[in-house]
Design an enzyme around this catalytic site. Sequence first.
Site, PDB file in Angstrom:
ATOM      1  N   GLU A   1       1.030  -1.145  -0.023  1.00 21.34           N
ATOM      2  CA  GLU A   1       0.173  -0.039  -0.035  1.00 21.34           C
ATOM      3  C   GLU A   1       0.999   1.255  -0.128  1.00 21.34           C
ATOM      4  O   GLU A   1       1.026   1.983  -0.873  1.00 21.34           O
ATOM      5  CB  GLU A   1      -0.864   0.032   1.165  1.00 21.34           C
ATOM      6  CG  GLU A   1      -1.754   1.181   1.328  1.00 21.34           C
ATOM      7  CD  GLU A   1      -2.672   1.139   2.662  1.00 21.34           C
ATOM      8  OE1 GLU A   1      -3.458   2.184   2.802  1.00 21.34           O
ATOM      9  OE2 GLU A   1      -2.325   0.564   3.717  1.00 21.34           O
TER      10      GLU A   1
ATOM     11  N   ASP B   1     -12.228  -0.294   2.962  1.00 28.46           N
ATOM     12  CA  ASP B   1     -11.262  -0.049   4.010  1.00 28.46           C
ATOM     13  C   ASP B   1     -12.025   0.722   5.250  1.00 28.46           C
ATOM     14  O   ASP B   1     -11.996   0.345   6.195  1.00 28.46           O
ATOM     15  CB  ASP B   1     -10.001   1.023   3.259  1.00 28.46           C
ATOM     16  CG  ASP B   1      -8.743   0.711   4.106  1.00 28.46           C
ATOM     17  OD1 ASP B   1      -8.654  -0.237   4.846  1.00 28.46           O
ATOM     18  OD2 ASP B   1      -7.910   1.511   3.753  1.00 28.46           O
TER      19      ASP B   1
END
Length: 384
Positions: free
Chosen positions: A215, A304
């Site tokens: 990420e 998320d």
Amino acid sequence: MTSQSPTLPTADQIRRAPKVLLHDHLDGGLRPGTVVDLARATGYDALPETDPAKLGLWFREAADSGSLERYLETFAHTCAVMQTRDALFRVAAECAEDLAADGVVYAEVRYAPEQHLEGGLTLDEVVAAVNDGFREGERRAQAAGHRIRVGALLTAMRHAARALEIAELANAHRDAGVVGFDIAGAEAGYPPTRHLDAFEYLKRESNHFTIHAGEAFGLPSIWQALQWCGADRLGHGVRIIDDIRTAEDGTVTLGRLAAYVRDKRIPLEMCPTSNLQTGAVASYADHPIGLLRRLHFRVTVNTDNRLMSGTSMSREFELLTETFGYTLDDLQWFTVNAMKSAFIPFDERLAMINDVIKPGYAELKSEWLFKQTAVTSGSVGQKS
């Protein structure tokens, strides 16, 4: 949204479509009003806003910094109000309700038990409170005409030293609603290999785990998560694009790691809006999900943190539809991918795909075809 197009699903169809969510943080999905209520009940006076609408806006703006570290700071407020059994129960129940109302039929929601001990709860009490809340939320959703199943992922913070303890906790509760394990937090400086003892333990116990990787950090994070730790899935994994080359003539070449991820069908838990907020990608159009979908990687779509991103599964699907022109067939492909990758038994995954997901999309496609036929017939009649 270009709803006039005969090929793109409408916002209403996307909302009604059955969806599967694998990457959603419990402390990142609270209702703003709940944060205000719990802060008042517990005496927490550090909220930047006490009006729910203004607070929700504050969370989204604070998360739009382009920095993962700044993004993670917003969780100080949500975790602060989740320190009692009643608070955890309420947040978990509302989470299940909200997801079900958005058309999510299966979800794996993660949280870090070690972040909810300030009120005197034990780790086991934290897990019990959240599991009970999920079951209550499932019951409320059922009463409202929505179907959902929620499994918990127990997360260890990668900057701390409790990963093995949390892995053991996940294993102890694996038959009571916990379906797997995760590590999260800032990637830079905290490689997953710091927690090898936890991953080795989980493998010995034949338990499932995912790892936040690729990420904010690049290919080494992904490589370590897979080759050293043995992750079943990759949390985000957007930086796998760094191992894919596209020539001027459009020819695509996969590096060895990218080819391995695709060949092994390793699920990528991608979260488009969150990836923009943390600076992992520059725009929706630049998000690797478009290319990865064309190359048939095992891509899944996720939220998320619904509070910080001001999003939902429907919103993520809408944005991808607007950006890449995805049809109901594409959305079904993402959804089946996610269900195939869930941490529940194979026969239960298969039942969800065949009995819930495919029939749900078939109904929407049939509805769409009927409307298109009606429109076409009407147009021909008017011209004649």
